[in-house]
Design a protein around this motif. Structure first.
Motif, PDB file in Angstrom:
ATOM      1  N   ASN A   5       3.471   4.603  -7.327  1.00 42.09           N
ATOM      2  CA  ASN A   5       4.670   5.435  -7.274  1.00 42.09           C
ATOM      3  C   ASN A   5       4.461   6.752  -7.997  1.00 42.09           C
ATOM      4  O   ASN A   5       4.937   7.796  -7.579  1.00 42.09           O
ATOM      5  CB  ASN A   5       5.861   4.709  -7.897  1.00 42.09           C
ATOM      6  N   GLN A  97      11.031   2.962   4.009  1.00 43.92           N
ATOM      7  CA  GLN A  97       9.837   2.606   3.234  1.00 43.92           C
ATOM      8  C   GLN A  97      10.070   2.814   1.742  1.00 43.92           C
ATOM      9  O   GLN A  97       9.642   1.991   0.920  1.00 43.92           O
ATOM     10  CB  GLN A  97       8.648   3.451   3.709  1.00 43.92           C
ATOM     11  N   GLN A 101      10.023   0.081  -1.297  1.00 41.37           N
ATOM     12  CA  GLN A 101       9.146   0.307  -2.441  1.00 41.37           C
ATOM     13  C   GLN A 101       9.932   0.172  -3.746  1.00 41.37           C
ATOM     14  O   GLN A 101       9.473  -0.470  -4.697  1.00 41.37           O
ATOM     15  CB  GLN A 101       8.528   1.702  -2.325  1.00 41.37           C
ATOM     16  N   HIS A 105       9.286  -2.618  -6.589  1.00 44.05           N
ATOM     17  CA  HIS A 105       8.650  -2.179  -7.832  1.00 44.05           C
ATOM     18  C   HIS A 105       9.600  -1.446  -8.780  1.00 44.05           C
ATOM     19  O   HIS A 105       9.212  -1.124  -9.903  1.00 44.05           O
ATOM     20  CB  HIS A 105       7.470  -1.253  -7.525  1.00 44.05           C
TER      21      HIS A 105
END
Length: 333
Positions: A5, A97, A101, A105
């Protein structure tokens, strides 16, 4: 996984005085960016997205967090977008997406906001609109850094963050430039926000004058279409009725196409229409008098240099009838 990230989305910087500061010209802590050596790089294809620089910026973020950068969690309903929109639309696939993500996370990189200048208790985004949209869809609070920013500092932060991540298309960047100009921002601020020079900014604004906003909206962001093709479309649109093209691109069958495909369709429609014929300019001299001929299939124009031969235009005008008669006699013989 957190590092992934960090590499994808940059975060606010702090002021640096060491040599590495010259590598990152993004606005930090509400300050205007320092000028790069040699000035801003021309052209929109410039990007800071190489792996080395992304790693440097990710490491810089980690250092900031270690130094105690204050990050708060805010209710997404209290946050408004920037007062200058820089996107035509958020790609639903990319947003999906990002949602997944963050769901898996967490939100690794905070967004940057300022206290709303007009409404107490609310905030305004400088950058991080997609992260804000993703956390809102997840129904969770968004992690943010709050800073006091002027309008100039906000748009520079917003523009340079998007330039660094290269996730705005050329036409979105050009539209951002136009909106800043319409709000009376100086050219220096606009160039700093986009990281471009005067020539590149000028071409952006030419495109925005040539291509109607309604047509840009019908086409969409067209992420794979660059400056050259947009300038070409603008030239093709000269002398062409725009409304039929806009109607065609707004039809249901066209909306199913990708934005890049709609651009190609607009180009085909513009080429298929008869463009206005630009006058052919042929410099010439008659008896030492500069005369310029401008010809189209329908007419010809003679332009005399009045400074070189004052009164010569009147002289010719008074003899036009006799010249025309002589011309007609020549045709008859």
């Amino acid at each position: 996984m957190a590092r992934k990230n960090l590499l994808e989305i940059s975060a606010p910087n702090t002021v640096r005085t060491d040599a590495s500061a010259s590598k990152d010209n993004r606005p930090i802590a509400g300050f205007l960016p320092q000028a790069r050596a040699g000035g801003p790089v021309g052209g929109i294809t410039r990007t800071l997205g190489n792996i080395t620089e992304k790693m440097e910026r990710a490491n810089d973020l980690e250092r900031q967090l270690a130094e105690g950068q204050t990050i708060v969690e805010l209710d997404t309903d209290l946050i408004d977008g920037s007062f200058v929109t820089d996107r035509l639309e958020i790609d639903p696939v990319e947003l999906g997406q990002l949602v997944e993500q963050i769901r898996e996370h967490g939100q690794q990189v905070p967004i940057l906001v300022r206290p709303h200048p007009e409404t107490k208790g609310r905030y305004q985004v400088a950058y991080g609109h997609r992260r804000l949209a993703a956390t809102k869809e997840l129904g969770i609070k968004v992690r943010a850094v709050i800073r006091q920013l002027t309008d100039d500092q906000l748009v520079i932060s917003q523009g340079q963050e998007n330039s660094a991540r290269t996730n705005l298309s050329y036409i979105e960047r050009a539209l951002f430039a136009l909106r800043l100009e319409q709000r009376d921002f100086g050219r220096d601020i606009i160039m700093a926000s986009l990281g471009v020079d005067k020539a590149a900014l000028s071409k952006m604004l030419i495109v925005m004058r040539q291509v109607p906003l309604a047509l840009i909206s019908a086409i969409g962001p067209a992420p794979d279409i660059g400056r050259r093709r947009w300038l070409e479309l603008g030239e093709r649109l000269e002398g062409v009725a725009h409304e039929p093209i806009i109607v065609e691109l707004s039809a249901d069958n066209s909306r199913k196409l990708s934005s890049d495909e709609r651009f190609q369709q607009a180009m085909v429609l513009a080429i298929g229409k008869p463009a206005s014929v630009k006058p052919e300019t042929v410099p010439s001299t008659i008896s030492g008098v500069p005369v310029t001929f401008k010809r189209t299939p329908a007419r010809a124009t003679f332009v005399f240099d009045s400074k070189a031969a004052p009164g010569f235009d009147q002289f010719v005008q008074e003899r036009l009838q006799s010249l025309f008669n002589e011309f007609q006699q020549g045709k008859e013989t």
